[in-house]
Design an enzyme around this catalytic site. Structure first.
Site, short mmCIF file in Angstrom:
data_model
loop_
_atom_site.label_atom_id
_atom_site.label_comp_id
_atom_site.label_asym_id
_atom_site.label_seq_id
_atom_site.Cartn_x
_atom_site.Cartn_y
_atom_site.Cartn_z
CG ASN A 222 -1.79 1.20 1.36
OD1 ASN A 222 -1.86 2.00 0.44
ND2 ASN A 222 -2.46 1.34 2.50
CD GLU B 53 -2.89 5.33 7.01
OE1 GLU B 53 -2.98 5.48 5.78
OE2 GLU B 53 -1.93 4.77 7.56
N GLY C 106 2.54 1.76 11.27
CA GLY C 106 3.59 2.78 11.26
C GLY C 106 4.26 3.02 12.60
CE LYS D 169 -0.24 3.06 4.90
NZ LYS D 169 -0.10 3.13 6.34
CB SER E 286 4.95 -2.30 12.38
OG SER E 286 4.65 -0.96 12.70
CD GLU F 9 -3.39 -2.54 7.52
OE1 GLU F 9 -2.24 -2.65 7.12
OE2 GLU F 9 -4.07 -1.53 7.31
CG HIS G 5 -5.96 1.89 5.51
ND1 HIS G 5 -5.46 2.73 6.49
CD2 HIS G 5 -4.97 1.03 5.22
CE1 HIS G 5 -4.21 2.37 6.75
NE2 HIS G 5 -3.88 1.34 5.99
N GLY H 71 2.91 -1.30 4.40
CA GLY H 71 2.93 0.15 4.15
C GLY H 71 4.36 0.62 3.93
N GLY H 72 4.96 1.15 4.98
CA GLY H 72 6.30 1.75 4.90
C GLY H 72 7.35 0.91 4.18
#
Ligand code: 13P
Length: 248
Positions: free
Chosen positions: A6, A93, A169, A8, A209, A163, A91, A230-231
């Site tokens: 993702n 967020e 994150g 983002k 994470s 999640e 999600h 993600g990251g």
């Protein structure tokens, strides 16, 4: 294993081109089902670049209405037309920052399915809910609200991503046994609301994470059918290494 990156709200269209050009030569086709969820602005570019690579294309959101007077929104039909085969819905967020509620998430899932998009449906407890021992209760509510009114056969086009909000994150992940227990709890809800068969069949991913160090051990957890990243997917070389490191 299903591995979803993702991106983002990162990367311009130009940067996505560059990213895919770095990713493709390092990508081992056929090992995992890999899906890249990109910003809307790079979907068309990515569709052409990813053709024949085995990497599938996804979007990160869609409008909860089908068409018409919704300035600034993107419809399921538009996503499908741009080449997306998947879309992330619910999600955390979006739930937190854009106040997406259960009703809207349910509508988005239905519209996505109608437009031949597979749904990556995200659920997960907040830190407060975890501390109050309300993880399973939260998951149950989110799953039941999100999948309300769906037919069992439609679950074939739904992937659930567990999640925990507090893990996204943060560099923190739940214990393996906690991930296993939460995913089991999700399957139990599906079994109650649909059937045992549906509960066993539905693919459930873990996200929050996941990085190059912990990806293999998380992927090995019983019940985990894949990872939502993600990251750690933002760097193409890093992400291709992560995909290699996860055992098929
Ligand atoms: P991180 O991997 O950066 O924690 O993000 C997870 C996520 O939100 C994927 O959708």
């Amino acid at each position: 294993m299903i591995i979803i990156g993702n991106i983002k709200m990162n990367k311009t269209n130009t940067q996505v081109k560059d990213y895919i050009m770095k990713l493709l030569p390092r990508y081992e086709q056929g090992k995992h089902e890999t899906i890249l969820c990109l910003p809307y602005t790079s979907l068309t570019t990515a569709k052409f670049l990813l053709e024949g690579s085995g990497i599938m294309l996804g979007a990160q959101n869609l409008c909860d209405e089908e068409a018409g007077k919704n300035t600034g929104e993107i419809s399921g039909e538009m996503l499908h037309d741009c080449g997306a085969g998947y879309v992330i819905v619910g999600h955390s967020e979006r739930r937190a920052k854009y106040k997406e509620n259960a009703k809207s998430i349910n509508k988005k899932i239905k519209i996505a399915l109608k437009n031949r998009l597979k749904v990556v449906f995200c659920v997960g407890e907040s830190l407060a809910e975890k501390n109050l021992l309300k993880t399973f209760e939260t998951l149950k509510t989110q799953i039941e609200d999100g999948l309300k009114g769906l037919y069992e056969n439609e679950l074939e086009n739904i992937i659930i991503a567990y999640e925990p909000v507090w893990a996204i994150g943060s560099g923190k992940t739940p214990l393996s046994k906690e991930i296993e227990a939460s995913i089991k709890a999700i399957r139990k809800v599906i079994a109650n609301d649909f059937s045992d068969k549906a509960a066993q069949k539905i693919e459930i991913l873990y996200g929050g994470s996941v990085d190059n160090k912990n990806c293999s051990s998380i992927a090995k957890i019983k019940e985990v059918n894949g990872l939502l990243i993600g990251g750690a997917c933002l760097d193409a070389i890093n992400f291709s290494q992560l995909i290699k490191d996860v055992k098929a």
